[in-house]
Design a protein around this motif. Structure first.
Motif, PDB file in Angstrom:
ATOM      1  N   TYR A 105       8.199   2.975   2.410  1.00  0.00           N
ATOM      2  CA  TYR A 105       8.946   1.733   2.210  1.00  0.00           C
ATOM      3  C   TYR A 105      10.420   2.082   2.298  1.00  0.00           C
ATOM      4  O   TYR A 105      10.821   3.226   2.097  1.00  0.00           O
ATOM      5  CB  TYR A 105       8.650   1.104   0.840  1.00  0.00           C
ATOM      6  CG  TYR A 105       8.506   2.109  -0.280  1.00  0.00           C
ATOM      7  CD1 TYR A 105       9.629   2.626  -0.925  1.00  0.00           C
ATOM      8  CD2 TYR A 105       7.254   2.569  -0.676  1.00  0.00           C
ATOM      9  CE1 TYR A 105       9.498   3.561  -1.944  1.00  0.00           C
ATOM     10  CE2 TYR A 105       7.121   3.508  -1.685  1.00  0.00           C
ATOM     11  CZ  TYR A 105       8.249   4.006  -2.324  1.00  0.00           C
ATOM     12  OH  TYR A 105       8.127   4.936  -3.315  1.00  0.00           O
ATOM     13  N   THR A 106      11.211   1.103   2.640  1.00  0.00           N
ATOM     14  CA  THR A 106      12.656   1.298   2.607  1.00  0.00           C
ATOM     15  C   THR A 106      13.240   0.253   1.668  1.00  0.00           C
ATOM     16  O   THR A 106      12.524  -0.613   1.163  1.00  0.00           O
ATOM     17  CB  THR A 106      13.281   1.123   4.006  1.00  0.00           C
ATOM     18  OG1 THR A 106      13.053  -0.202   4.441  1.00  0.00           O
ATOM     19  CG2 THR A 106      12.683   2.108   4.995  1.00  0.00           C
ATOM     20  N   SER A 107      14.496   0.380   1.411  1.00  0.00           N
ATOM     21  CA  SER A 107      15.146  -0.610   0.570  1.00  0.00           C
ATOM     22  C   SER A 107      16.614  -0.640   0.953  1.00  0.00           C
ATOM     23  O   SER A 107      17.040   0.090   1.850  1.00  0.00           O
ATOM     24  CB  SER A 107      14.988  -0.249  -0.907  1.00  0.00           C
ATOM     25  OG  SER A 107      15.477  -1.306  -1.721  1.00  0.00           O
ATOM     26  N   THR A 108      17.355  -1.481   0.305  1.00  0.00           N
ATOM     27  CA  THR A 108      18.783  -1.478   0.568  1.00  0.00           C
ATOM     28  C   THR A 108      19.520  -1.790  -0.716  1.00  0.00           C
ATOM     29  O   THR A 108      18.914  -2.021  -1.764  1.00  0.00           O
ATOM     30  CB  THR A 108      19.152  -2.460   1.694  1.00  0.00           C
ATOM     31  OG1 THR A 108      20.516  -2.243   2.050  1.00  0.00           O
ATOM     32  CG2 THR A 108      18.968  -3.904   1.255  1.00  0.00           C
ATOM     33  N   ALA A 138      -1.512  -1.875   0.519  1.00  0.00           N
ATOM     34  CA  ALA A 138      -0.367  -1.248  -0.142  1.00  0.00           C
ATOM     35  C   ALA A 138       0.944  -1.821   0.385  1.00  0.00           C
ATOM     36  O   ALA A 138       1.860  -2.115  -0.387  1.00  0.00           O
ATOM     37  CB  ALA A 138      -0.402   0.262   0.068  1.00  0.00           C
ATOM     38  N   GLN A 139       1.014  -2.007   1.707  1.00  0.00           N
ATOM     39  CA  GLN A 139       2.250  -2.545   2.280  1.00  0.00           C
ATOM     40  C   GLN A 139       2.513  -3.970   1.764  1.00  0.00           C
ATOM     41  O   GLN A 139       3.658  -4.373   1.593  1.00  0.00           O
ATOM     42  CB  GLN A 139       2.161  -2.524   3.816  1.00  0.00           C
ATOM     43  CG  GLN A 139       2.139  -1.105   4.405  1.00  0.00           C
ATOM     44  CD  GLN A 139       3.528  -0.447   4.429  1.00  0.00           C
ATOM     45  OE1 GLN A 139       4.481  -1.004   4.933  1.00  0.00           O
ATOM     46  NE2 GLN A 139       3.637   0.747   3.860  1.00  0.00           N
ATOM     47  N   THR A 140       1.424  -4.697   1.466  1.00  0.00           N
ATOM     48  CA  THR A 140       1.593  -6.034   0.889  1.00  0.00           C
ATOM     49  C   THR A 140       2.135  -5.934  -0.536  1.00  0.00           C
ATOM     50  O   THR A 140       3.041  -6.670  -0.927  1.00  0.00           O
ATOM     51  CB  THR A 140       0.243  -6.786   0.899  1.00  0.00           C
ATOM     52  OG1 THR A 140      -0.257  -6.790   2.245  1.00  0.00           O
ATOM     53  CG2 THR A 140       0.394  -8.205   0.402  1.00  0.00           C
ATOM     54  N   ARG A 198      10.952  -2.931   1.192  1.00  0.00           N
ATOM     55  CA  ARG A 198      10.737  -3.326   2.582  1.00  0.00           C
ATOM     56  C   ARG A 198       9.650  -2.438   3.179  1.00  0.00           C
ATOM     57  O   ARG A 198       9.833  -1.221   3.265  1.00  0.00           O
ATOM     58  CB  ARG A 198      12.043  -3.192   3.357  1.00  0.00           C
ATOM     59  CG  ARG A 198      13.105  -4.095   2.760  1.00  0.00           C
ATOM     60  CD  ARG A 198      14.437  -3.967   3.422  1.00  0.00           C
ATOM     61  NE  ARG A 198      15.304  -5.036   2.905  1.00  0.00           N
ATOM     62  CZ  ARG A 198      16.191  -5.701   3.634  1.00  0.00           C
ATOM     63  NH1 ARG A 198      16.361  -5.396   4.905  1.00  0.00           N
ATOM     64  NH2 ARG A 198      16.926  -6.653   3.091  1.00  0.00           N
ATOM     65  N   PRO A 199       8.507  -3.018   3.527  1.00  0.00           N
ATOM     66  CA  PRO A 199       7.390  -2.204   4.022  1.00  0.00           C
ATOM     67  C   PRO A 199       7.763  -1.463   5.307  1.00  0.00           C
ATOM     68  O   PRO A 199       8.451  -2.014   6.164  1.00  0.00           O
ATOM     69  CB  PRO A 199       6.277  -3.218   4.267  1.00  0.00           C
ATOM     70  CG  PRO A 199       6.913  -4.558   4.200  1.00  0.00           C
ATOM     71  CD  PRO A 199       8.189  -4.436   3.450  1.00  0.00           C
TER      72      PRO A 199
END
Lengths: 342, 294
Positions: A121-124, A279-281, A289-290
């Motif tokens: 996952y990513t994030s910001t 999991a991505q859900t 962010r998946p």
């Protein structure tokens, strides 16, 4: 009080200690320990539950997942010092690299082990402001204005704080034509507006939301939404700056530990399943962010404004191996620009 | 015979009372300051703990206490105290006995050493064990080779707790035993008691109140210790979180009711300790004064 009384007291003490000594802990078939950073508590709580059910359905085995959360740097330190983690899920690559170099418990090529450089996952980094945005904060340039109090954690101890810093640096660089002296001046002004640096991202969120200090919180996207849910949308507003950083929190198997404990199979499955549809859900619903948004129903992905995200691998930073010592090492740029409030 | 005694006593008494008797307003002011201070700094926070814990009703309070992770934190805290307190009782009695009753080289050094945990920051107390038993530490390799886990497990938490609490029992007993001297023990020995009998029937009853105070203080601190335990805990949910650590975790998860519910248990424990101490003093006040010497 006579002597027999005293003997009784003594006897009771001894009996209590024996009773508690035999309590021990019950273990399920297999137990693995996930050592993670601060803001992932809610995410892994949901994911662990789903994975345990998935593993049971798939293999018939019962697995117990233990969680440990704390500042990303501190958690890496604990694993180096012997915390028996099967997997680490930390805020940034630099902290996993620290485990690689200082303890050799993780293979150096860990980034190739899972997809997307082992970042499921990513994030910001975004802003959380008080309701009605009284200081009119829209972009990074608003954070260095006089009279704006900025809440951000200490980049020396917090992974999230390093992303905050780098996002500000990226903004400054794009707006002053890449002049490093001007970048330093901008980021220095930003930290001069910070009345307090907490040790972890979650601590900063508590400072801003619960203690009511500051005009704007720079923080993880998921933490901002969590605070919004916890404290009500009538208290806070989320502001997306036009540019920010692409944070890629990575995951890794702690090779030496899983081999010693014989838990490699389930540990690998645990991290590998992070890339599954389920999991991505869960990841999307927790405002991360998946890595594979195509697997997730569009309705489950929160709508967020389109903003420009700069990667740590951008030439501006040159990856964590270069950015970490340059910006956050002893005598690095952060040490040069940050002067604690007098 | 009586007259001179009274005469010599009276002037002394007068001059003394004149020096220490402030005017009534000053007395009231001092009392008001003391009470206000206590109310603001002790009572108010305590009330807030219970108020926050019960903010969402008694149902939410008991529910948060029955959470498995919370239960395991409570269990671990009790377990740690149940190991650390008896260990410190044994250590405290031995140390106090040695220091009060014998003459030996290094006695002053031993006395100073006992005070060390009071002067060292708890974080350092924890880090010391990381340096000793951590994977990179002095015994790290050997422990790993023998499959012994000390750090980030119950043994490490117990060690750190013993470290920060070991002065309590010894510190209570040393002045008491020193003041009492060896007279009673010598009498017992000369009447034919053996060493063990002397200890059990003479020394221990003489110091029992001091010992009990030490145990109460030691227990309160071992359940409440945060800093040292935080360093060696590893923060594994449901496994190595003690009650104080769990309070912080719950608070950081915005679970105010849960955090303050656990905090109220710790506060309740402190109150029980206080009540116990007061009851003992009320019931056996004279005896305590006699054996404590003040």
């Amino acid at each position: 009080m006579t002597k027999p009384h005293f003997k009784k007291l003594f006897g009771a003490l001894v009996a209590t200690s024996i009773q508690f000594g035999t309590l021990g802990f019950a273990f399920a078939d297999t137990t693995i320990l996930n050592v993670s950073y601060d803001p992932t508590r809610e995410l892994y709580k949901a994911y662990d539950e789903a994975f345990v059910a998935h593993w049971k359905a798939e293999t018939g085995e019962t697995v117990t997942i233990q969680q440990s959360h704390g500042g990303s740097g501190a958690q890496a330190r604990a694993v180096i010092d012997g915390l028996d983690a099967d997997v680490v899920t930390l805020a940034l690559e630099g902290d996993i690299n620290a485990i690689v170099t200082k303890s050799k418990k993780i293979n150096p090529d860990w980034r190739k082990k899972f997809e997307n450089n082992s970042a499921p996952y990513t994030s910001t980094i975004i802003f959380l402001v008080r309701k009605g945005n009284p200081k009119g904060i829209k972009d990074w340039s608003d954070l260095v204005k006089d009279g704006v109090q900025v809440i951000t954690p200490n980049p020396k101890t917090s992974g999230g704080a390093r992303w905050n810093y780098l996002a500000a640096w990226a903004y400054a660089n794009a707006n002053d034509g890449g002049d490093e002296a001007k970048n330093k001046e901008f980021v220095g002004k930003l930290y001069a507006n910070a009345p307090v640096l907490d040790t972890g991202a979650r601590g900063s969120t508590v400072t801003f939301a619960q203690k009511g200090i500051g005009d704007v919180l720079i923080g993880w996207e998921n933490d901002a939404y969590l605070a919004l849910n916890e404290f009500g949308a009538d208290n806070f507003e989320i502001v997306y700056p036009p540019t920010s950083i692409l944070a890629e929190p990575p995951v890794a198997i702690v090779d030496a530990n899983v081999d010693a404990k014989g838990t490699r199979k389930v540990a690998e499955a645990y991290l590998g399943w992070l890339y599954s549809k389920e999991a991505q859900t869960i990841i999307a619903k927790n405002h991360y962010r998946p890595a594979k948004p195509e697997l997730v129903d569009a309705a489950d992905i929160p709508k967020t404004p389109e903003i420009k995200l700069i990667s740590i691998d951008d030439p501006l930073f040159g990856g964590w191996k270069k950015a970490q010592p340059y910006h956050f090492g002893d005598g690095g740029i952060f040490d040069q620009i940050y002067k604690p409030a007098q | 015979m009586a007259d001179p005694v009274i005469k010599s006593y009276e002037p002394h008494h007068e001059s003394r009372s004149a020096a220490v008797t402030e005017s009534r307003p000053v007395q009231l002011l001092l009392m008001a300051v003391a009470f206000a201070f206590l109310a603001i700094f002790l009572l108010l926070p305590l009330i807030i703990v219970f108020h926050e814990a019960l903010a969402k009703g008694f149902g939410a309070y008991t529910e948060s206490l029955s959470n498995p992770d919370t239960r395991s934190a409570i269990r671990l805290t009790l377990l740690v105290a149940a190991i650390a307190v008896p260990l410190n009782v044994v250590f405290g009695i031995s140390a106090a006995w040695a220091i009060a009753k014998f003459e030996f080289k290094g006695k002053a050094f031993l006395t100073t050493l006992i005070d060390l945990p009071f002067s060292v920051s708890p974080v350092i107390s924890g880090l010391v064990y990381v340096l000793l038993f951590g994977a990179q530490g002095l015994f790290g390799e050997w422990l790993r080779a023998h499959g012994i886990q000390i750090l980030f497990a119950v043994p490490g938490i117990v060690l750190a707790t013993v470290f920060v609490t070991f002065p309590f029992v010894a510190r209570e007993l040393i002045p008491l035993m020193q003041e009492q001297g060896n007279g009673d023990e010598e009498a017992a020995l000369s009447l034919g008691a053996n060493g063990w009998q002397t200890f059990w029937y003479v020394t221990l009853p003489n110091v029992k109140w001091g010992l009990l105070y030490g145990v109460l203080l030691c227990n309160a601190r071992s359940m409440g210790e945060f800093g040292a335990v935080s360093v060696v805990s590893g923060h594994i949910r449901g496994l190595t979180n003690t009650m104080p650590l769990h309070v912080e975790i719950l608070y950081n998860e915005y679970n105010a009711v849960g955090a303050f519910a656990v905090a109220s248990l710790l506060a309740g424990l402190a109150l029980v300790t206080l009540v116990l101490k007061t009851l003992l003093e009320m019931r056996y006040g004279a005896e305590i004064a006699a054996t404590r010497g003040h």
